[in-house]
Write a protein that holds these residues in place. Structure first.
Motif, PDB file in Angstrom:
ATOM      1  N   THR A 240       1.130  -1.061   0.304  1.00 48.09           N
ATOM      2  CA  THR A 240      -0.034  -0.238   0.116  1.00 48.09           C
ATOM      3  C   THR A 240       1.214   1.309   0.036  1.00 48.09           C
ATOM      4  N   VAL A 241       2.012   1.382   1.114  1.00 48.59           N
ATOM      5  CA  VAL A 241       3.064   2.153   1.004  1.00 48.59           C
ATOM      6  C   VAL A 241       3.707   2.536  -0.408  1.00 48.59           C
ATOM      7  N   LEU A 242       3.845   1.745  -1.319  1.00 47.71           N
ATOM      8  CA  LEU A 242       4.873   1.796  -2.762  1.00 47.71           C
ATOM      9  C   LEU A 242       3.722   2.167  -3.963  1.00 47.71           C
ATOM     10  N   GLN A 243       2.128   2.027  -3.398  1.00 40.57           N
ATOM     11  CA  GLN A 243       1.636   2.185  -4.756  1.00 40.57           C
ATOM     12  C   GLN A 243       0.968   4.086  -3.742  1.00 40.57           C
ATOM     13  N   VAL A 244       0.847   4.396  -2.654  1.00 37.24           N
ATOM     14  CA  VAL A 244       0.547   5.584  -2.849  1.00 37.24           C
ATOM     15  C   VAL A 244       1.772   6.270  -2.809  1.00 37.24           C
ATOM     16  N   GLY A 245       2.930   6.006  -2.692  1.00 32.93           N
ATOM     17  CA  GLY A 245       4.271   6.182  -3.292  1.00 32.93           C
ATOM     18  C   GLY A 245       4.405   6.815  -4.406  1.00 32.93           C
ATOM     19  N   LEU A 246       3.809   5.687  -5.288  1.00 35.24           N
ATOM     20  CA  LEU A 246       4.181   5.973  -6.915  1.00 35.24           C
ATOM     21  C   LEU A 246       2.784   6.832  -7.311  1.00 35.24           C
ATOM     22  N   LEU A 247       2.429   7.016  -7.017  1.00 38.22           N
ATOM     23  CA  LEU A 247       0.804   8.425  -6.957  1.00 38.22           C
ATOM     24  C   LEU A 247       0.700   9.385  -7.296  1.00 38.22           C
ATOM     25  N   ALA A 248       1.472   9.134  -5.777  1.00 36.74           N
ATOM     26  CA  ALA A 248       2.107  10.929  -4.707  1.00 36.74           C
ATOM     27  C   ALA A 248       3.325  11.191  -6.035  1.00 36.74           C
ATOM     28  N   ALA A 249       4.588  10.346  -6.084  1.00 34.16           N
ATOM     29  CA  ALA A 249       5.227  10.828  -6.987  1.00 34.16           C
ATOM     30  C   ALA A 249       4.681  11.216  -8.510  1.00 34.16           C
ATOM     31  N   GLY A 250       4.471  10.216  -9.048  1.00 32.64           N
ATOM     32  CA  GLY A 250       3.631  11.198 -10.513  1.00 32.64           C
ATOM     33  C   GLY A 250       3.007  12.098  -9.833  1.00 32.64           C
ATOM     34  N   ALA A 251       1.863  12.711  -9.218  1.00 35.26           N
ATOM     35  CA  ALA A 251       1.369  13.405  -8.989  1.00 35.26           C
ATOM     36  C   ALA A 251       2.118  14.692  -8.722  1.00 35.26           C
ATOM     37  N   LEU A 252       3.166  14.169  -8.205  1.00 38.39           N
ATOM     38  CA  LEU A 252       4.129  15.970  -7.979  1.00 38.39           C
ATOM     39  C   LEU A 252       5.333  15.884  -9.163  1.00 38.39           C
ATOM     40  N   LYS A 253       4.558  15.330 -10.433  1.00 40.17           N
ATOM     41  CA  LYS A 253       6.175  15.141 -11.479  1.00 40.17           C
ATOM     42  C   LYS A 253       4.759  16.120 -12.199  1.00 40.17           C
ATOM     43  N   VAL A 254       3.268  15.956 -12.690  1.00 35.16           N
ATOM     44  CA  VAL A 254       2.851  16.494 -13.387  1.00 35.16           C
ATOM     45  C   VAL A 254       3.353  18.110 -12.486  1.00 35.16           C
ATOM     46  N   LEU A 255       2.846  18.095 -11.201  1.00 31.71           N
ATOM     47  CA  LEU A 255       2.944  19.646 -10.726  1.00 31.71           C
ATOM     48  C   LEU A 255       4.036  20.177 -10.884  1.00 31.71           C
ATOM     49  N   ASP A 256       5.520  19.344 -10.780  1.00 30.81           N
ATOM     50  CA  ASP A 256       6.297  19.873 -11.494  1.00 30.81           C
ATOM     51  C   ASP A 256       6.495  20.793 -12.642  1.00 30.81           C
ATOM     52  N   GLY A 257       6.148  19.707 -13.466  1.00 28.95           N
ATOM     53  CA  GLY A 257       6.498  20.318 -14.777  1.00 28.95           C
ATOM     54  C   GLY A 257       5.494  21.594 -14.497  1.00 28.95           C
ATOM     55  N   GLN A 258       3.814  21.543 -14.066  1.00 28.06           N
ATOM     56  CA  GLN A 258       3.352  22.996 -14.713  1.00 28.06           C
ATOM     57  C   GLN A 258       4.073  23.969 -13.568  1.00 28.06           C
ATOM     58  N   ALA A 259       4.982  24.053 -13.019  1.00 29.01           N
ATOM     59  CA  ALA A 259       5.776  24.628 -11.371  1.00 29.01           C
ATOM     60  C   ALA A 259       6.531  25.031 -12.974  1.00 29.01           C
ATOM     61  N   ARG A 260       7.191  24.686 -13.990  1.00 29.26           N
ATOM     62  CA  ARG A 260       7.986  24.955 -14.668  1.00 29.26           C
ATOM     63  C   ARG A 260       7.571  25.597 -15.530  1.00 29.26           C
ATOM     64  N   ARG A 261       7.003  25.379 -15.967  1.00 32.12           N
ATOM     65  CA  ARG A 261       6.418  26.372 -17.318  1.00 32.12           C
ATOM     66  C   ARG A 261       5.581  27.558 -16.499  1.00 32.12           C
ATOM     67  N   MET A 262       5.020  27.343 -15.324  1.00 31.81           N
ATOM     68  CA  MET A 262       4.479  28.699 -14.049  1.00 31.81           C
ATOM     69  C   MET A 262       6.204  29.448 -14.801  1.00 31.81           C
ATOM     70  N   THR A 263       7.162  28.705 -14.040  1.00 32.21           N
ATOM     71  CA  THR A 263       7.902  29.642 -13.696  1.00 32.21           C
ATOM     72  C   THR A 263       8.821  30.100 -15.101  1.00 32.21           C
ATOM     73  N   ALA A 264       8.483  29.650 -16.291  1.00 35.21           N
ATOM     74  CA  ALA A 264       9.136  30.128 -17.227  1.00 35.21           C
ATOM     75  C   ALA A 264       8.321  31.265 -17.961  1.00 35.21           C
ATOM     76  N   THR A 265       6.753  31.184 -17.829  1.00 39.24           N
ATOM     77  CA  THR A 265       5.837  32.541 -18.018  1.00 39.24           C
ATOM     78  C   THR A 265       5.773  33.473 -17.142  1.00 39.24           C
ATOM     79  N   LEU A 266       5.913  33.587 -15.257  1.00 37.11           N
ATOM     80  CA  LEU A 266       6.419  34.542 -15.186  1.00 37.11           C
ATOM     81  C   LEU A 266       7.219  35.020 -15.740  1.00 37.11           C
ATOM     82  N   ARG A 267       8.840  34.107 -15.484  1.00 39.07           N
ATOM     83  CA  ARG A 267      10.135  34.996 -16.373  1.00 39.07           C
ATOM     84  C   ARG A 267       9.997  35.611 -17.344  1.00 39.07           C
ATOM     85  N   GLU A 268       9.347  34.784 -18.252  1.00 38.02           N
ATOM     86  CA  GLU A 268       9.366  35.987 -19.442  1.00 38.02           C
ATOM     87  C   GLU A 268       8.154  36.744 -19.324  1.00 38.02           C
TER      88      GLU A 268
END
Length: 555
Positions: free
Chosen positions: A161-189
């Protein structure tokens, strides 16, 4: 309000993926404290046992470490120590409670998620291994004598269960990381665009403040959005002394050469707000009783990218020195004209005496007639050199007598022939006889002469000029057609304005003050006629005077 803000800041640290280790630990400690309090009421023997107390001590030491150790300065993986120790503490609690409170194992989910937040997928693997070692391993050891597949599945369920929750959380955070990078790039522009905009704004302000003309920009509702330094000085110059920040209707603005105050709706900025476009609108500014500063004003409407009106820009140019210079020149010429009038009158008298001789050769008689006409025309020009005098005599003093416009056009054509030949310009005419009309021959000669004189000035050597006189749709039309430099549409709009000269005329050595065409228009209008122009840059111009045959003489 302060308490709510403090709680909000603490929660922000708890959910932060990287920072806020101390806040996260306090959050976890609060859960364990509540859980321990509940157990102590129902089964205090568990809380007093050695492993449980060891878990509490370990949890306390971990909390102290979370606040004292500078984790931010250490490598990222070092941040995994705190949640790993928390999982070990839960393992000690679980070893005491065992089946009596197996739900305590779910407390491992919280530090497991923190590991994933810090290390992503490696954090999920570490959390799974820690849960397996701290909780599943001891459970399997205790079941070793009679272990079966069900016991193994039950023991491994939590790590899985911990592994499944961890993998789901890692995947969600990866998506959020991508959005954060795009938002940071947009803010920089956006920051770069804002900086570039600020730079251009400062540059524009410096440019506008350096020009000697006043510039004011208003929005679509008529509110000022920009005013350069020269315009602020103009505004202060024509502001009443007893009003600190006057509106435009309160400014000291008058019609030039008069004490008449300009009505609010006729003032330059108000006209621009009312969506008017104009050029060379001259006003006088300053306190009553003073000469006042003369300003030439122009306005253009501002359109957005959809073509909708978005405001207007009004330009104020100080033309006092130019107007004063022209007036001084006119006064000087007027004084000289007084001295020229007497000899010119004498010349005309002697020419008339010479023309009365009966035995003059035919050629000499024609030459004397041309000289006499030009002398009379010169006398008329000398008498009216000042523009205001010309205007008064034009409007109020026309001497209407029967005459043919075609004959006037022919005489002007003949008078200009020597000048055209000297300049190397081909001059021709198509003159159809027109009916006898009531006109002021001298004034109409002056109007047509002005058009032909302009054509000669602005047509280069080798060019062509034609003078046509025709009867068209109940009116006599006199056209002067040249192959000169031509004009743009904007220049044609302002052409008959007093003191206006085209950009080409101003940048060339061709003399002039911008009065001739304004005077010509006044002369034509005084006759009840119309004047128009058609022109193309680089091709030439056509000026046409149109007089209705309603003025036909019956005498």
């Amino acid at each position: 309000m302060d308490l709510a803000a403090s709680v909000t800041r603490q929660l922000a640290r708890v959910v932060s993926p990287t920072g806020g280790g101390g806040s996260k630990q306090l959050y976890f400690l609060a859960f364990v404290a509540v859980f321990t309090l509940m157990i102590s009421f129902s089964s205090p023997v568990f809380v007093q046992s050695g492993p449980y107390l060891a878990g509490l001590v370990l949890l306390a030491l971990t909390t102290v470490a979370a606040f004292t150790v500078p984790w931010e300065r250490l490598p990222t993986w070092c941040g995994a120590v705190i949640p790993v120790l928390d999982i070990v503490s839960v393992g000690l609690f679980r070893d005491v409670l065992r089946t009596e409170a197996s739900a305590v194992s779910l407390l491992t989910i919280i530090p497991a998620i923190w590991l994933v937040a810090r290390l992503r997928i490696p954090g999920a693997v570490i959390a799974t291994l820690c849960v397996t070692v701290a909780i599943a391993g001891p459970a399997l050891v205790r079941s070793a004598p009679d272990i079966n597949s069900t016991d193994i599945a039950r023991a491994l369920l939590l790590p899985f269960t911990v592994l499944q929750v961890g993998l789901l959380a890692a995947g969600a955070l990866k998506v959020l990381d991508g959005q954060a990078r795009r938002m940071t790039a947009t803010l920089r522009e956006k920051e770069e665009l804002l900086e570039a905009t600020a730079t251009w704004e400062r540059l524009l302000e410096n440019i506008l403040d350096s020009v000697p003309v006043g510039i004011v920009v208003v929005d679509r509702d008529g509110h000022d959005v920009l005013m350069n330094r020269a315009q602020k000085a103009f505004h202060a110059h024509c502001s009443p002394s007893d009003i600190q920040n006057p509106e435009e209707s309160q400014l000291l603005l008058r019609y030039p050469g008069t004490t008449t105050v300009i009505p609010p709706e006729q003032r330059p900025v108000r006209r621009a707000v009312l969506q008017e476009t104009f050029s060379n609108y001259v006003i006088s500014a300053g306190p009553p009783g003073q000469v006042g500063t003369k300003f030439s004003t122009s306005a253009r409407q501002i359109l957005d990218r959809h073509g909708n009106r978005d405001g207007a820009v009004v330009v104020f140019s100080d033309v006092s020195s130019y107007v004063d210079a022209v007036r001084a020149q006119q006064q000087f010429v007027a004084a000289v004209s007084h001295e020229l009038r007497t000899p010119l009158t004498s010349v005309i008298g002697y020419l008339e005496l010479a023309m009365d001789e009966e035995e003059l050769p035919k050629g000499a008689a024609m030459h004397l007639a041309v000289a006499n006409r030009n002398a009379e025309q010169l006398l008329t020009l000398v008498q009216d050199l000042l523009h205001d005098q010309v205007t008064r005599s034009t409007v109020d003093g026309l001497e209407l007598r029967p005459h043919r416009v075609s004959l006037i056009a022919q005489e002007v054509l003949e008078s200009a022939a020597p000048q055209a030949e000297k300049r190397g310009i081909s001059l021709s005419g198509e003159i159809d006889e027109s009916p006898v009309m009531l006109v002021d021959a001298k004034r109409l000669t002056q109007a047509i002469s002005n058009l032909l004189s302009n054509a000669l000035k602005y047509t280069p050597r080798g060019g062509r000029i034609q003078v046509h006189c025709r009867l068209v749709d109940g009116a006599v039309e006199v056209s002067v057609i040249d192959s000169g430099i031509g004009m743009s549409d904007q220049e044609q709009t302002n052409l008959f304005t007093e003191y206006y000269r085209t950009e080409t005329a101003r940048s060339s050595p061709i003399p002039g003050h911008g009065i001739g065409l304004a005077l010509t228009r006044a002369l034509v209008l005084a006759h009840g006629g119309q004047i128009s122009v058609r022109s193309t840059p680089g091709t030439g111009s056509t000026f046409t005077i149109r007089l209705s045959v309603d003025r036909v003489s019956t005498s």
